[in-house]
Design an enzyme around this catalytic site. Structure first.
Site, mmCIF file in Angstrom:
data_model
loop_
_atom_site.group_PDB
_atom_site.id
_atom_site.type_symbol
_atom_site.label_atom_id
_atom_site.label_comp_id
_atom_site.label_asym_id
_atom_site.label_seq_id
_atom_site.Cartn_x
_atom_site.Cartn_y
_atom_site.Cartn_z
ATOM 1 N N GLU A 38 13.681 74.093 144.351
ATOM 2 C CA GLU A 38 13.684 72.650 144.126
ATOM 3 C C GLU A 38 14.449 71.908 145.224
ATOM 4 O O GLU A 38 14.039 70.834 145.664
ATOM 5 C CB GLU A 38 14.277 72.323 142.746
ATOM 6 C CG GLU A 38 13.441 72.799 141.572
ATOM 7 C CD GLU A 38 12.066 72.154 141.528
ATOM 8 O OE1 GLU A 38 11.861 71.072 142.120
ATOM 9 O OE2 GLU A 38 11.166 72.741 140.895
ATOM 10 N N TYR A 121 17.074 65.145 138.244
ATOM 11 C CA TYR A 121 15.784 65.812 138.452
ATOM 12 C C TYR A 121 15.958 67.329 138.537
ATOM 13 O O TYR A 121 15.276 68.085 137.838
ATOM 14 C CB TYR A 121 15.104 65.298 139.717
ATOM 15 C CG TYR A 121 14.014 66.222 140.191
ATOM 16 C CD1 TYR A 121 12.779 66.246 139.556
ATOM 17 C CD2 TYR A 121 14.240 67.131 141.229
ATOM 18 C CE1 TYR A 121 11.790 67.130 139.953
ATOM 19 C CE2 TYR A 121 13.267 68.014 141.630
ATOM 20 C CZ TYR A 121 12.043 68.007 140.994
ATOM 21 O OH TYR A 121 11.069 68.901 141.384
ATOM 22 N N ASP A 139 10.197 62.917 139.553
ATOM 23 C CA ASP A 139 10.289 62.846 141.006
ATOM 24 C C ASP A 139 9.193 61.904 141.488
ATOM 25 O O ASP A 139 8.555 61.217 140.683
ATOM 26 C CB ASP A 139 10.172 64.235 141.637
ATOM 27 C CG ASP A 139 8.783 64.855 141.491
ATOM 28 O OD1 ASP A 139 7.929 64.299 140.754
ATOM 29 O OD2 ASP A 139 8.522 65.899 142.124
#
Length: 348
Positions: A38, A121, A139
């Site tokens: 990520e 996030y 996102d």
């Protein structure tokens, strides 16, 4: 909303199982590996991450390994991936997890958000994908999907927009397979609900989509225009001694912290004079070309010059802490920014 949310989740999940890309971070539930993916995927193309991800994970296979590594070694492994603040934040977070949790990544999203470098996030991604927690995430891809799906007329980047998007995400995430649901939303935005030309015919949610029904795909999402970043003129010295390059290391804080690069100075007027003033007597100065590099809040316009440099190097001046002649073999062990690589490609 509950019935609609269930329909959306079912359609999205069924589509994802058939259409998802074969990506290495989708084959693990290791929270550290998912966290790494990520972070790498932020502002970086998947194709680039596919090159770096396995190498980085092999070199630093656990949170503890990353926490105990030398920062310069971490930056070297990240070299070329860009946005080096991500690598420093990732290691800082790893050290915090070792200190507070014995190296075990916490499962709770609220706890994850207290770790340096992990925002809402990333916390939602780790908690839902690695641990199966019912946590939302938003996102850029998810924001675009929601804006079109629900016909949202507000600026998705505004504080109100972010608040509404996170509220929607929380309402839509299902109890069952929340991680798959979140991955499916991101995948839909990345491969189907594209910024310019969405592939509506391939979308599993097209029957529920307000934008598709009203022909507003290109109008949504609404985003206020960003102002152009200011241009900062710079001069870079690309000097060589045999096959060695003169590189400077930046200090531990600020822009490109601890990274190595051909030494640079701000040069609003005459680049030759600016370089002479900072790096001592330079002979046969000549210009090689220009490099432009866009950062978040500024654009660097770098005029690249070469020169003959005395063997005895001058004392480094801020923002640099070291000046060294570096051989080609040693370059792979140094953290070298994308900007530095652009400059080095102009070497005669």
């Amino acid at each position: 909303m509950r019935n609609r949310a269930a329909v959306i989740a079912d359609r999205l999940g069924a589509w994802f199982e058939k259409a998802k890309r074969d990506l290495p971070w989708r084959k693990t539930k290791d929270p550290y590996a998912i966290w790494l993916s990520e972070v790498m995927l932020q502002q970086t193309r998947v194709a680039t991450v596919l090159e770096y991800y396995p190498r980085f994970l092999e070199r630093f296979p656990t949170v503890k390994a990353l926490a105990e590594a030398d920062t310069e070694e971490v930056l070297g492994a990240w070299s070329g991936l860009g946005y080096y603040r991500r690598a420093r934040a990732l290691q800082l977070g790893a050290r915090e997890i070792v200190a507070r949790y014995g190296g075990k990544v916490p499962e709770d999203a609220a706890e994850l958000r207290t770790v340096p470098g992990i925002g809402p996030y990333t916390a939602g991604a780790i908690a839902s994908i690695a641990f199966g927690k019912r946590e939302p995430l938003v996102d850029g891809n998810v924001a675009r999907v929601f804006a079109r799906l629900f016909g949202l007329d507000f600026d998705v980047r505004s504080s109100r927009g972010q608040k509404e998007l996170w509220k929607l995400a929380a309402e839509l995430v299902p109890e069952k397979n929340p991680g798959r649901h979140n991955e499916a939303l991101m995948e839909l935005g990345a491969t189907v609900c594209l910024p310019g030309e969405p592939k509506c015919a391939q979308c599993p949610l097209r029957e529920d989509c307000v934008a598709a029904a009203t022909g507003r795909q290109k109008e949504l999402p609404v985003m206020a225009k960003k102002t152009a970043p200011p241009v900062v003129p710079m001069a870079a010295l690309l000097a060589s001694r045999g096959d060695e390059l003169l590189l400077a290391q930046r200090g531990p804080t600020g822009l490109f912290a601890k990274m190595w690069e051909p030494p640079m100075v701000e040069a609003s007027d005459e680049p030759q004079q600016a370089l002479q003033a900072s790096f001592g007597k330079l002979r046969k100065l000549r210009e090689l070309g220009e490099v432009r590099h866009v950062l978040t809040h500024r654009e660097l316009q770098v005029r690249v010059l070469t020169a003959e440099v005395d063997a005895a190097l001058p004392e480094p001046r801020p923002p640099y802490v070291r000046l060294e002649w570096v051989s080609p073999d040693a370059l792979s062990t140094r953290g070298i920014s994308t900007l530095a690589r652009k400059i080095m490609r102009l070497a005669p």
